[in-house]
Enzyme design. Structure first.
Site, short mmCIF file in Angstrom:
data_model
loop_
_atom_site.label_atom_id
_atom_site.label_comp_id
_atom_site.label_asym_id
_atom_site.label_seq_id
_atom_site.Cartn_x
_atom_site.Cartn_y
_atom_site.Cartn_z
N HIS A 50 34.19 37.30 31.35
CA HIS A 50 33.19 37.45 32.42
C HIS A 50 32.16 38.50 31.99
O HIS A 50 32.50 39.49 31.34
CB HIS A 50 33.88 37.86 33.73
CG HIS A 50 32.97 37.75 34.90
ND1 HIS A 50 32.01 38.70 35.17
CD2 HIS A 50 32.82 36.79 35.84
CE1 HIS A 50 31.32 38.32 36.24
NE2 HIS A 50 31.80 37.16 36.66
N SER A 81 25.58 33.27 42.11
CA SER A 81 25.00 33.09 43.44
C SER A 81 25.06 31.64 43.93
O SER A 81 24.18 31.22 44.68
CB SER A 81 23.56 33.63 43.49
OG SER A 81 23.56 35.02 43.22
N GLU A 127 30.84 40.81 33.54
CA GLU A 127 31.14 42.17 34.00
C GLU A 127 32.11 42.85 33.04
O GLU A 127 32.07 44.07 32.87
CB GLU A 127 31.70 42.13 35.44
CG GLU A 127 30.58 41.82 36.43
CD GLU A 127 31.02 41.14 37.71
OE1 GLU A 127 32.24 41.12 38.00
OE2 GLU A 127 30.15 40.62 38.42
N GLU A 169 27.28 31.32 33.34
CA GLU A 169 26.91 32.29 34.38
C GLU A 169 25.77 33.17 33.87
O GLU A 169 26.01 34.17 33.19
CB GLU A 169 28.11 33.17 34.73
CG GLU A 169 29.28 32.42 35.31
CD GLU A 169 30.13 33.30 36.23
OE1 GLU A 169 30.43 32.86 37.34
OE2 GLU A 169 30.45 34.44 35.84
N LYS A 225 36.89 38.85 42.33
CA LYS A 225 36.56 40.16 41.72
C LYS A 225 37.47 41.23 42.32
O LYS A 225 38.61 40.93 42.68
CB LYS A 225 35.07 40.47 41.88
CG LYS A 225 34.20 39.30 41.41
CD LYS A 225 32.77 39.66 41.21
CE LYS A 225 31.99 38.43 40.75
NZ LYS A 225 30.63 38.70 40.39
N ASN A 227 36.16 33.47 42.41
CA ASN A 227 36.39 34.71 41.65
C ASN A 227 36.27 35.85 42.66
O ASN A 227 35.18 36.25 43.02
CB ASN A 227 35.33 34.85 40.55
CG ASN A 227 35.43 36.18 39.82
OD1 ASN A 227 36.39 36.92 40.00
ND2 ASN A 227 34.42 36.47 38.99
N GLY A 245 25.59 37.69 41.64
CA GLY A 245 25.57 38.67 42.73
C GLY A 245 24.17 39.08 43.16
O GLY A 245 24.00 40.05 43.89
#
Ligand code: PGA
Length: 252
Positions: A95, A210, A97, A166, A12, A10, A172
């Site tokens: 996701h 991560s 985010e 996730e 991003k 991904n 991250g």
């Protein structure tokens, strides 16, 4: 025979024409003969640049989001039909985010999954709890609610999705979930998919948050961890290749 592991990068909102070219070339060169499915989910403008992947069976093309609408007056949006035209095989939906910064609700995520499935694209449905939810003992309840919305809308073809667990606190942050923490949630999700479809064994349930060269191997040997959704480490060819290598070993 067990199914192939799926390793999806991904990217991003990262990349450039020059950097993408170098990264993709290095990954393809390094993964020769890999016996797992590998994809890169790239920013939409780069789908055109990466059309070379349509003819490369080793590395598959993915997108990071899709509109919840078919077509029309939705300025800035990209439809599932457009992704299909560009040879997209996987599309991340839901996701964290997007849930966090764009207010995506469970029902919207379910609609996005429905639209990409209708175009023959595999949605990678992301679920995961925040740190506060984990600390409150609500992890199972949260991920099950997120997946239930997708099952409700897509029940008839639910075994054609992929799922990514996730945990938001792991994304991250460098704080990977332990293999035991991840396996526990993956088993819950597998049971939920099994109750809905009877074919949960066909669904790739990925871990994301991560995952890196150091943590991949111990996660990927867990019985219900069928691959990874890799953010930061997918931007460095060597790191991504080491994770692909770990997926191979875990399967063998
Ligand atoms: P990370 O991101 O690997 O950089 O934690 C994973 C993701 O958000 O998909």
């Amino acid at each position: 025979m067990s199914k192939k592991k799926l390793i999806a990068g991904n990217w991003k909102m990262n990349g450039s024409i020059a950097a993408n070219d170098a990264l993709v070339r290095a990954v393809i060169a390094g993964m020769a003969g890999a016996d797992c499915t590998v994809a890169v989910c790239v920013p939409a403008p780069y789908l055109a640049q990466l059309q070379i992947l349509r003819h490369c069976c080793a590395l598959l093309l993915g997108a990071q989001d899709v509109s919840q609408h078919e077509q029309g007056a939705y300025t800035g949006e990209v439809s599932a039909a457009m992704l299909k035209e560009f040879g997209v095989r996987f599309c991340i939906v839901g996701h964290s985010e997007r849930r966090q910064h764009h207010g995506e609700a469970d029902a919207v995520v379910a609609d996005k999954a429905r639209l990409v499935l209708a175009h023959g694209i595999t949605p990678i449905v992301c679920v995961g709890e925040t740190l506060a939810e984990r600390q409150a003992g609500r992890t199972g309840e949260v991920v099950k609610r997120q997946l239930a919305a997708v099952i409700h809308t897509n029940g008839h073809c639910i075994s054609e999705i992929a799922v990514a667990y996730e945990p938001v606190w792991a994304i991250g942050t460098g704080q990977t979930a332990t293999p035991e923490q991840a396996q526990q949630v993956h088993a819950l999700l597998r049971a939920q998919l099994q109750a809905a479809s009877g074919h949960a064994d066909r669904v790739n349930i990925l871990y994301g948050g991560s995952m890196n060269a150091a943590t991949a191997a111990s996660l990927l040997v867990q019985p219900d961890i069928d691959g990874g959704l890799i953010g930061g480490a997918s931007l460095k060819a060597q790191d991504f290749l080491q994770i692909i290598g770990a997926a191979q070993t875990a399967r063998a």
